[in-house]
Design a protein around this motif. Structure first.
Motif, PDB file in Angstrom:
ATOM      1  N   ILE A 257       0.829  -1.207   0.000  1.00 10.58           N
ATOM      2  CA  ILE A 257       0.000   0.000   0.000  1.00 10.58           C
ATOM      3  C   ILE A 257       0.864   1.257   0.000  1.00 10.58           C
ATOM      4  O   ILE A 257       0.617   2.214  -0.756  1.00 10.58           O
ATOM      5  CB  ILE A 257      -0.956  -0.008   1.206  1.00 10.58           C
ATOM      6  N   PHE A 258       1.905   1.276   0.841  1.00  9.40           N
ATOM      7  CA  PHE A 258       2.764   2.459   0.893  1.00  9.40           C
ATOM      8  C   PHE A 258       3.540   2.638  -0.408  1.00  9.40           C
ATOM      9  O   PHE A 258       3.774   3.770  -0.851  1.00  9.40           O
ATOM     10  CB  PHE A 258       3.716   2.364   2.087  1.00  9.40           C
ATOM     11  N   LEU A 259       3.947   1.552  -1.033  1.00  4.41           N
ATOM     12  CA  LEU A 259       4.641   1.663  -2.325  1.00  4.41           C
ATOM     13  C   LEU A 259       3.709   2.241  -3.388  1.00  4.41           C
ATOM     14  O   LEU A 259       4.115   3.105  -4.182  1.00  4.41           O
ATOM     15  CB  LEU A 259       5.148   0.288  -2.750  1.00  4.41           C
ATOM     16  N   LEU A 260       2.467   1.775  -3.409  1.00  2.00           N
ATOM     17  CA  LEU A 260       1.512   2.307  -4.384  1.00  2.00           C
ATOM     18  C   LEU A 260       1.234   3.788  -4.142  1.00  2.00           C
ATOM     19  O   LEU A 260       1.120   4.576  -5.093  1.00  2.00           O
ATOM     20  CB  LEU A 260       0.212   1.496  -4.327  1.00  2.00           C
ATOM     21  N   LEU A 261       1.117   4.183  -2.852  1.00  2.00           N
ATOM     22  CA  LEU A 261       0.919   5.601  -2.552  1.00  2.00           C
ATOM     23  C   LEU A 261       2.127   6.428  -2.975  1.00  2.00           C
ATOM     24  O   LEU A 261       1.979   7.535  -3.517  1.00  2.00           O
ATOM     25  CB  LEU A 261       0.652   5.782  -1.064  1.00  2.00           C
ATOM     26  N   PHE A 262       3.309   5.916  -2.727  1.00  2.00           N
ATOM     27  CA  PHE A 262       4.520   6.630  -3.124  1.00  2.00           C
ATOM     28  C   PHE A 262       4.565   6.811  -4.642  1.00  2.00           C
ATOM     29  O   PHE A 262       4.924   7.889  -5.144  1.00  2.00           O
ATOM     30  CB  PHE A 262       5.749   5.865  -2.635  1.00  2.00           C
ATOM     31  N   ILE A 263       4.200   5.773  -5.370  1.00  2.00           N
ATOM     32  CA  ILE A 263       4.189   5.868  -6.838  1.00  2.00           C
ATOM     33  C   ILE A 263       3.166   6.899  -7.297  1.00  2.00           C
ATOM     34  O   ILE A 263       3.445   7.743  -8.166  1.00  2.00           O
ATOM     35  CB  ILE A 263       3.899   4.492  -7.455  1.00  2.00           C
ATOM     36  N   ALA A 264       1.950   6.843  -6.724  1.00  2.00           N
ATOM     37  CA  ALA A 264       0.889   7.765  -7.145  1.00  2.00           C
ATOM     38  C   ALA A 264       1.262   9.210  -6.839  1.00  2.00           C
ATOM     39  O   ALA A 264       1.128  10.096  -7.699  1.00  2.00           O
ATOM     40  CB  ALA A 264      -0.423   7.398  -6.475  1.00  2.00           C
ATOM     41  N   LEU A 265       1.740   9.477  -5.616  1.00  2.00           N
ATOM     42  CA  LEU A 265       2.111  10.847  -5.256  1.00  2.00           C
ATOM     43  C   LEU A 265       3.320  11.318  -6.060  1.00  2.00           C
ATOM     44  O   LEU A 265       3.387  12.478  -6.473  1.00  2.00           O
ATOM     45  CB  LEU A 265       2.403  10.929  -3.759  1.00  2.00           C
ATOM     46  N   GLY A 266       4.270  10.414  -6.272  1.00  2.00           N
ATOM     47  CA  GLY A 266       5.445  10.801  -7.055  1.00  2.00           C
ATOM     48  C   GLY A 266       5.096  11.182  -8.474  1.00  2.00           C
ATOM     49  O   GLY A 266       5.589  12.185  -9.003  1.00  2.00           O
ATOM     50  N   VAL A 267       4.226  10.386  -9.095  1.00  2.07           N
ATOM     51  CA  VAL A 267       3.826  10.703 -10.470  1.00  2.07           C
ATOM     52  C   VAL A 267       3.029  11.996 -10.515  1.00  2.07           C
ATOM     53  O   VAL A 267       3.211  12.837 -11.413  1.00  2.07           O
ATOM     54  CB  VAL A 267       3.010   9.535 -11.059  1.00  2.07           C
ATOM     55  N   ALA A 268       2.107  12.185  -9.545  1.00  2.54           N
ATOM     56  CA  ALA A 268       1.293  13.397  -9.534  1.00  2.54           C
ATOM     57  C   ALA A 268       2.143  14.648  -9.307  1.00  2.54           C
ATOM     58  O   ALA A 268       1.926  15.688  -9.950  1.00  2.54           O
ATOM     59  CB  ALA A 268       0.210  13.289  -8.466  1.00  2.54           C
ATOM     60  N   LEU A 269       3.117  14.588  -8.389  1.00  4.27           N
ATOM     61  CA  LEU A 269       3.971  15.752  -8.113  1.00  4.27           C
ATOM     62  C   LEU A 269       4.959  16.008  -9.241  1.00  4.27           C
ATOM     63  O   LEU A 269       5.400  17.149  -9.426  1.00  4.27           O
ATOM     64  CB  LEU A 269       4.720  15.551  -6.801  1.00  4.27           C
ATOM     65  N   LEU A 270       5.307  14.973  -9.971  1.00  5.82           N
ATOM     66  CA  LEU A 270       6.250  15.164 -11.069  1.00  5.82           C
ATOM     67  C   LEU A 270       5.722  16.144 -12.107  1.00  5.82           C
ATOM     68  O   LEU A 270       6.479  16.934 -12.674  1.00  5.82           O
ATOM     69  CB  LEU A 270       6.548  13.813 -11.724  1.00  5.82           C
ATOM     70  N   GLY A 271       4.426  16.119 -12.341  1.00  4.86           N
ATOM     71  CA  GLY A 271       3.856  17.048 -13.314  1.00  4.86           C
ATOM     72  C   GLY A 271       3.816  18.473 -12.815  1.00  4.86           C
ATOM     73  O   GLY A 271       3.729  19.416 -13.620  1.00  4.86           O
ATOM     74  N   ALA A 272       3.867  18.669 -11.484  1.00  5.70           N
ATOM     75  CA  ALA A 272       3.819  20.022 -10.933  1.00  5.70           C
ATOM     76  C   ALA A 272       5.198  20.675 -10.857  1.00  5.70           C
ATOM     77  O   ALA A 272       5.284  21.897 -10.651  1.00  5.70           O
ATOM     78  CB  ALA A 272       3.183  19.998  -9.541  1.00  5.70           C
ATOM     79  N   VAL A 292      -0.963  23.656 -12.366  1.00  5.30           N
ATOM     80  CA  VAL A 292      -2.266  22.991 -12.364  1.00  5.30           C
ATOM     81  C   VAL A 292      -2.392  22.045 -13.555  1.00  5.30           C
ATOM     82  O   VAL A 292      -2.842  20.893 -13.424  1.00  5.30           O
ATOM     83  CB  VAL A 292      -3.394  24.033 -12.376  1.00  5.30           C
ATOM     84  N   LEU A 293      -1.975  22.488 -14.743  1.00  4.97           N
ATOM     85  CA  LEU A 293      -2.086  21.657 -15.943  1.00  4.97           C
ATOM     86  C   LEU A 293      -1.214  20.410 -15.830  1.00  4.97           C
ATOM     87  O   LEU A 293      -1.653  19.292 -16.161  1.00  4.97           O
ATOM     88  CB  LEU A 293      -1.687  22.472 -17.170  1.00  4.97           C
ATOM     89  N   GLY A 294       0.008  20.588 -15.364  1.00  6.28           N
ATOM     90  CA  GLY A 294       0.887  19.432 -15.216  1.00  6.28           C
ATOM     91  C   GLY A 294       0.368  18.446 -14.188  1.00  6.28           C
ATOM     92  O   GLY A 294       0.451  17.226 -14.379  1.00  6.28           O
ATOM     93  N   SER A 295      -0.183  18.953 -13.085  1.00  4.31           N
ATOM     94  CA  SER A 295      -0.726  18.069 -12.054  1.00  4.31           C
ATOM     95  C   SER A 295      -1.922  17.277 -12.565  1.00  4.31           C
ATOM     96  O   SER A 295      -2.085  16.093 -12.242  1.00  4.31           O
ATOM     97  CB  SER A 295      -1.130  18.885 -10.823  1.00  4.31           C
ATOM     98  N   LEU A 296      -2.753  17.929 -13.372  1.00  2.07           N
ATOM     99  CA  LEU A 296      -3.904  17.214 -13.925  1.00  2.07           C
ATOM    100  C   LEU A 296      -3.464  16.095 -14.868  1.00  2.07           C
ATOM    101  O   LEU A 296      -4.005  14.979 -14.822  1.00  2.07           O
ATOM    102  CB  LEU A 296      -4.824  18.193 -14.668  1.00  2.07           C
ATOM    103  N   CYS A 297      -2.488  16.376 -15.716  1.00  2.00           N
ATOM    104  CA  CYS A 297      -2.023  15.363 -16.677  1.00  2.00           C
ATOM    105  C   CYS A 297      -1.408  14.166 -15.959  1.00  2.00           C
ATOM    106  O   CYS A 297      -1.736  13.009 -16.253  1.00  2.00           O
ATOM    107  CB  CYS A 297      -1.026  15.979 -17.644  1.00  2.00           C
ATOM    108  N   THR A 298      -0.517  14.431 -15.021  1.00  2.00           N
ATOM    109  CA  THR A 298       0.096  13.324 -14.296  1.00  2.00           C
ATOM    110  C   THR A 298      -0.870  12.677 -13.321  1.00  2.00           C
ATOM    111  O   THR A 298      -0.703  11.507 -12.963  1.00  2.00           O
ATOM    112  CB  THR A 298       1.344  13.821 -13.548  1.00  2.00           C
ATOM    113  N   GLY A 299      -1.895  13.415 -12.884  1.00  2.16           N
ATOM    114  CA  GLY A 299      -2.925  12.807 -12.044  1.00  2.16           C
ATOM    115  C   GLY A 299      -3.679  11.722 -12.795  1.00  2.16           C
ATOM    116  O   GLY A 299      -4.036  10.688 -12.211  1.00  2.16           O
TER     117      GLY A 299
END
Length: 450
Positions: A257-272, A292-299
Motif C-alpha cells: 500500500i505504501f509503495l503504491l501511494l509513493f508511486i501515485a504521489l510521485g507521479v502526480a507531483l512530477l507534473g507540478a 495545475v495543468l501538469g498536475s492534472l495530466c500526471t494525475g
C-alpha cells in the motif's frame, strides 16, 4: 490457488451416423438423385439395366412432404410426435427439424436431463456462481458476504473502525486542534506567510488523519479478504481464523500500500515540478497555470496506475505472492479490462459512501447541536467544537466504516476472482476446493456474465 492457463469451452463431436465435417443429416432414401434398387429382371415391368429408370417430371418440391391424412395402414409405424419446446421446436422452411425436443445425453452426461433447454446453471457453493460475473453479481456477492458471515465481517469492521476513531479523536483533541491553525484561510487581510503556514497546517492535519485511516483500512482489507475468499467456497470462518491466515501477510500488505501511494504521489507531483520552477523564477500566473495543468495530466497517469495495480492486494493475500509479483499479477489481470475494473470499483465506492453518508451526516449535525455554537456555527465554519463534537461525530464515523470496509474490500476480492475465472478458469479450482461434483471440463461452458 495456482495459475491455470486458458478458459476453453468443450468441443462437440460429430453426430452419430455422420462423417466428421458433415453439416446436415444424411440424405434420406427415396429423394431425387439417390440410388434406388432395381426390380429383379424376372418381374413384370422390369427394365434392362442399361435403360435407366427415369422419374416423372411432376414431382412435389423437395422438403415439403406432408404426412398422410388417413389412418396408417397395418404394419406402418405411426408418425413421430411433434417436437417439444426445446431445441428443434422451430425450423426454417425446408429444414429437417423435429424429433430433437427431448434429446437426452447418454447416461445423463454432465448432469443434464430431460429437454435441451440450454446449459445447466453454474455451481454456486457460496456467495457467487462459479462463472464469469456481472456487475450486479459482484456487488450482490459483497453484500451476501456481509449477510452470510455478519458476525465475523461486522466484528472485524467494528474493531478496526473503533481503533481508528479513538486514535483520530485523541490526536485531534490533544495535538492537531491546538498546534494547527487554519483561521488565516478565512481572513481576507492575512499575509502570504500566514496563508502559507495555515495551508501547511491543514495539509499536515489531513495527512496524519489520512495515514491513520489508511493503516486501519489495510488491516480491515487483509482480514476481510480471507473472509470473502472463504465465503466464495461456502465455508465458514471466524475472526480468529481470518487473523491467523492473514497475519503472515500483513506487513507485506502495508509495504504494498505504501509503495503504491509513493508511486501515485510521485507521479502526480512530477507534473507540478515545471510549474513550481516557473513560479519560483517569477512566472507568477503562468507558473501557477502550468502547475495545475501538469498536475492534472500526471494525475490521470497516477489514476491509471492505481487501477492497474488495484488487484495486487488480493493477489498478495490469496496467492502468497511478494510485493512486486503481486503488482505484476494485478497488471496481468487488469490488462484489457481497465475500464471495467475502474467502473465497478468506482460504483462500489460511490454506493458505499452514499450509504455511509446517510448514517454519518445525522450524527454530525447532532454533534454540532450538542457542542460549540450549534448547527449555525457548524454551517458557517466559525464554531468552536470540543470533545462532545469529536465523540458524537466519531460514533457516526464508526458506523459508516462498518459499511464501507466490507463493501469495498469484498468488491475488490470478487473482481480479482472474476478476472481469474475469465482468464485462467479459476472456477474449476474453486469447484474442486468447494467439493462440487460433476463440475469440470466435461460439462458445458456456462454462459458468461456481462
Amino acid at each position: 490457488m495456482n495459475d491455470t492457463p486458458g478458459w476453453a469451452s468443450p468441443g462437440s463431436s460429430p453426430s452419430d451416423g455422420q462423417e466428421p465435417g458433415a453439416t446436415g443429416p444424411a440424405e434420406p432414401a427415396g429423394r431425387p438423385g439417390s440410388a434406388q434398387p432395381s426390380p429383379p429382371a424376372d418381374q413384370p415391368g422390369a427394365q434392362a439395366p442399361d435403360s435407366g429408370a427415369k422419374w416423372s417430371k411432376e414431382q412435389p418440391p423437395p422438403a415439403q412432404w406432408s404426412a398422410p391424412s388417413g389412418p396408417p395402414s397395418p404394419g406402418q409405424a405411426p408418425p413421430p410426435p411433434p417436437p417439444g419446446p426445446g431445441w428443434g421446436a422451430a425450423q426454417p422452411p425446408g429444414g429437417h427439424g423435429g424429433g430433437h425436443g427431448t434429446w437426452q445425453a447418454p447416461g445423463g452426461y454432465g448432469g443434464w436431463g430431460s429437454q435441451w433447454g440450454g446449459p445447466p446453471p453454474a455451481a454456486k457453493p457460496g456467495v457467487i456462481p462459479l462463472r464469469p460475473l456481472g456487475v450486479g453479481e459482484i456487488l450482490d456477492g459483497a453484500v451476501s458476504t456481509m449477510r452470510a458471515h455478519w458476525r465475523t465481517v461486522l466484528g472485524i469492521a467494528l474493531t478496526v473502525a473503533v481503533v481508528i476513531e479513538v486514535v483520530v479523536i485523541l490526536l485531534q483533541g490533544f495535538v492537531l486542534d491546538e498546534r494547527t491553525g487554519t483561521a488565516a484561510l478565512e481572513d481576507p487581510d492575512a499575509t502570504l506567510d500566514e496563508l502559507t503556514r495555515a495551508m501547511g497546517d491543514a495539509l499536515l492535519s489531513s495527512a496524519v488523519l489520512f495515514l491513520i485511516t489508511l493503516i486501519g483500512t489495510v488491516a480491515a482489507t487483509a482480514l476481510l479478504t480471507t473472509v470473502t475468499s472463504r465465503a466464495v467456497l461456502g465455508k465458514p470462518v471466524t475472526t480468529g481464523e481470518a487473523w491467523r491466515d492473514a497475519r503472515p501477510r500483513v506487513l507485506k500488505l502495508f509495504g504494498l500500500i505504501f509503495l503504491l501511494l509513493f508511486i501515485a504521489l510521485g507521479v502526480a507531483l512530477l507534473g507540478a515540478v515545471p510549474g513550481i520552477l516557473v513560479t519560483l523564477a517569477g512566472g507568477g500566473a503562468a507558473g501557477a497555470g502550468l502547475t495545475v495543468l501538469g498536475s492534472l495530466c500526471t494525475g490521470v497517469v497516477a489514476l491509471w496506475l492505481m487501477v492497474r495495480f488495484s488487484l495486487a492486494s488480493p493477489a498478495l493475500m490469496l496467492e502468497k505472492q511478494g510485493i512486486l509479483k503481486a503488482m505484476s499479477r494485478s497488471a496481468k489481470l487488469v490488462r484489457g479490462a481497465w475500464w471495467r475494473v475502474f467502473g465497478i470499483q468506482l460504483l462500489a465506492t460511490v454506493i458505499a459512501n452514499i450509504v455511509a453518508a446517510i448514517v454519518v451526516i445525522p450524527f454530525t449535525f447532532l454533534a454540532a447541536a450538542l457542542s460549540g455554537d450549534g448547527v449555525s456555527g457548524f454551517l458557517d465554519g466559525t464554531g468552536d467544537f470540543g470533545w462532545m463534537f469529536l465523540i458524537v461525530s466519531g460514533i457516526g464515523s464508526v458506523i459508516g466504516s462498518m459499511i464501507t470496509f466490507p463493501i469495498t474490500a469484498g468488491v475488490t476480492v470478487l473482481l480479482y476472482i472474476d478476472q481469474r475465472i475469465r482468464r485462467e478458469a479459476l472456477d474449476l479450482e474453486l469447484a474442486r476446493a468447494a467439493g462440487v461434483r460433476g463440475y469440470g471440463p466435461g460439462t458445458a461452458d456456462p454462459a458468461p456474465g456481462s
